[in-house]
Scaffold this active site. Structure first.
Site, PDB file in Angstrom:
ATOM      1  N   THR A  66       0.873  -1.061  -0.057  1.00  0.00           N
ATOM      2  CA  THR A  66      -0.057   0.053   0.028  1.00  0.00           C
ATOM      3  C   THR A  66       0.729   1.409   0.047  1.00  0.00           C
ATOM      4  O   THR A  66       0.225   2.281   0.107  1.00  0.00           O
ATOM      5  CB  THR A  66      -1.015   0.110   1.164  1.00  0.00           C
ATOM      6  OG1 THR A  66      -0.157  -0.071   2.415  1.00  0.00           O
ATOM      7  CG2 THR A  66      -2.199  -1.188   1.316  1.00  0.00           C
ATOM      8  N   ASP A 106     -10.019   2.395  -4.008  1.00  0.00           N
ATOM      9  CA  ASP A 106     -10.696   3.586  -4.775  1.00  0.00           C
ATOM     10  C   ASP A 106      -9.551   4.061  -5.914  1.00  0.00           C
ATOM     11  O   ASP A 106      -9.909   4.768  -6.985  1.00  0.00           O
ATOM     12  CB  ASP A 106     -11.078   4.510  -3.872  1.00  0.00           C
ATOM     13  CG  ASP A 106     -10.081   5.325  -3.157  1.00  0.00           C
ATOM     14  OD1 ASP A 106      -9.057   4.556  -2.896  1.00  0.00           O
ATOM     15  OD2 ASP A 106     -10.144   6.324  -2.534  1.00  0.00           O
ATOM     16  N   TYR A 129       0.506   1.725  -8.040  1.00  0.00           N
ATOM     17  CA  TYR A 129      -0.346   1.170  -6.981  1.00  0.00           C
ATOM     18  C   TYR A 129      -1.490   0.858  -7.398  1.00  0.00           C
ATOM     19  O   TYR A 129      -2.224  -0.334  -7.364  1.00  0.00           O
ATOM     20  CB  TYR A 129      -0.311   2.214  -5.745  1.00  0.00           C
ATOM     21  CG  TYR A 129      -1.583   1.756  -4.859  1.00  0.00           C
ATOM     22  CD1 TYR A 129      -1.241   0.393  -4.133  1.00  0.00           C
ATOM     23  CD2 TYR A 129      -2.684   2.294  -4.524  1.00  0.00           C
ATOM     24  CE1 TYR A 129      -2.259   0.032  -2.961  1.00  0.00           C
ATOM     25  CE2 TYR A 129      -3.450   1.982  -3.780  1.00  0.00           C
ATOM     26  CZ  TYR A 129      -3.478   0.846  -2.986  1.00  0.00           C
ATOM     27  OH  TYR A 129      -4.441   0.505  -1.920  1.00  0.00           O
TER      28      TYR A 129
END
Length: 293
Positions: A66, A106, A129
């Protein structure tokens, strides 16, 4: 039901363990919580051998790479964890006829929309990412017929590193903070996301792609202001620093982020019979839990 979760030491893994009674209230649950040391998604070729050691009914993949900015230079590592490892989890679940719940983001959207993103909207990630997470969700659905993908964003909680805890630390160290005010989304309390995942596993509806966050809309600036205000009220901060809204262009980062990433959760709330909680209310709950640690 025997459920294995990956990323047990992360904020979502922690929340899943904390909320397991949410599921257990409706049925027997045996939770197997694996850390990175137990199941390393950086080594996809080892995944099947680890999973073969357990008798499982479902896997919740709460682990991910992340580090949005670092992913720009660590593309291969991000792809390994967010795509290749997910493929191996999905292949194992399909082979063994198990359920897979995979968490996405998102950031698979480009942020050019001005109304909440629906599950059917076209994805167009802006950075590494988001691209690796997009690949991961596609692989989960294509390789496992009983896989679910849950997109979320701006996740925070008592455990792990996140925006809320970073703001608390910076607020105690600095007299002034500059926070981006032109990126819009919705904060998601990890505990509420975990409860949604348990409910999804309980009901196992036919729909495979889901969106979840708390209710309401905020900029990072709005979120930071609320964090500091509530933290002072709950005795987590002795003083409030000045918080200045800044533009994205004033805070350049290696990765480009979507300017608007609000997710449409109406169908999720209705189908899974969940009560929406506004992000400000959720923030208060998180700070109370943090104080109690």
């Amino acid at each position: 039901m025997k459920v294995l979760i990956t990323g047990a030491n992360g904020q979502l893994g922690f929340a899943l363990q904390k909320t397991q009674s949410f599921f257990a209230a409706a049925g027997n649950l045996e939770l197997i919580a694996l850390t990175r040391a137990d199941l390393d998604l950086e080594k996809p070729d080892t995944i099947a051998n680890v999973l073969d050691q357990f008798s499982l009914d479902a896997i919740i993949n709460a682990a991910a790479y992340t580090a949005v900015d670092k992913a720009e230079s660590n593309w291969l590592l991000a792809q390994t964890v967010n795509s290749e490892a997910v493929k191996q989890l999905a292949i194992w679940c399909e082979k063994n006829k198990k359920t897979l719940i995979h968490i996405s983001t998102d950031f698979v959207f480009d942020g050019k929309k001005s109304s909440p993103y629906e599950t059917s909207d076209q994805t167009n990630p802006l950075g590494v990412y988001g691209k690796t997470k997009q690949q991961g969700e596609q692989l989960a659905l294509s390789e496992c017929t009983s896989a679910y993908v849950v997109r979320t964003g701006w996740v925070y909680g008592e455990q792990g590193a996140n925006f809320a805890k970073t703001i608390l630390r910076l607020a105690s160290e600095r007299e002034q903070l500059g926070i981006v005010a032109d990126q819009i989304g919705t904060p998601t309390y990890a505990t509420h996301l975990a409860e949604m995942l348990w409910q999804l596993l309980l009901l196992k509806p036919g729909q495979r792609m889901w969106h979840f966050s708390d209710a309401g809309v905020a900029s990072w600036y709005d979120f930071a202001v609320a964090i500091v205000e509530q933290a002072e009220i709950h005795g987590l901060l002795q003083r409030k620093p000045a918080i200045k809204p800044i533009a994205t262009v004033d805070y350049p980062t290696p990765a480009q982020r979507p300017a608007f990433s609000v997710l449409d959760k109406k169908n999720t709330w209705e189908t899974l019979n969940l009560t929406p909680v506004h992000w400000r209310e959720a923030l208060t709950k998180m700070l109370q839990a943090l104080k109690a640690l």
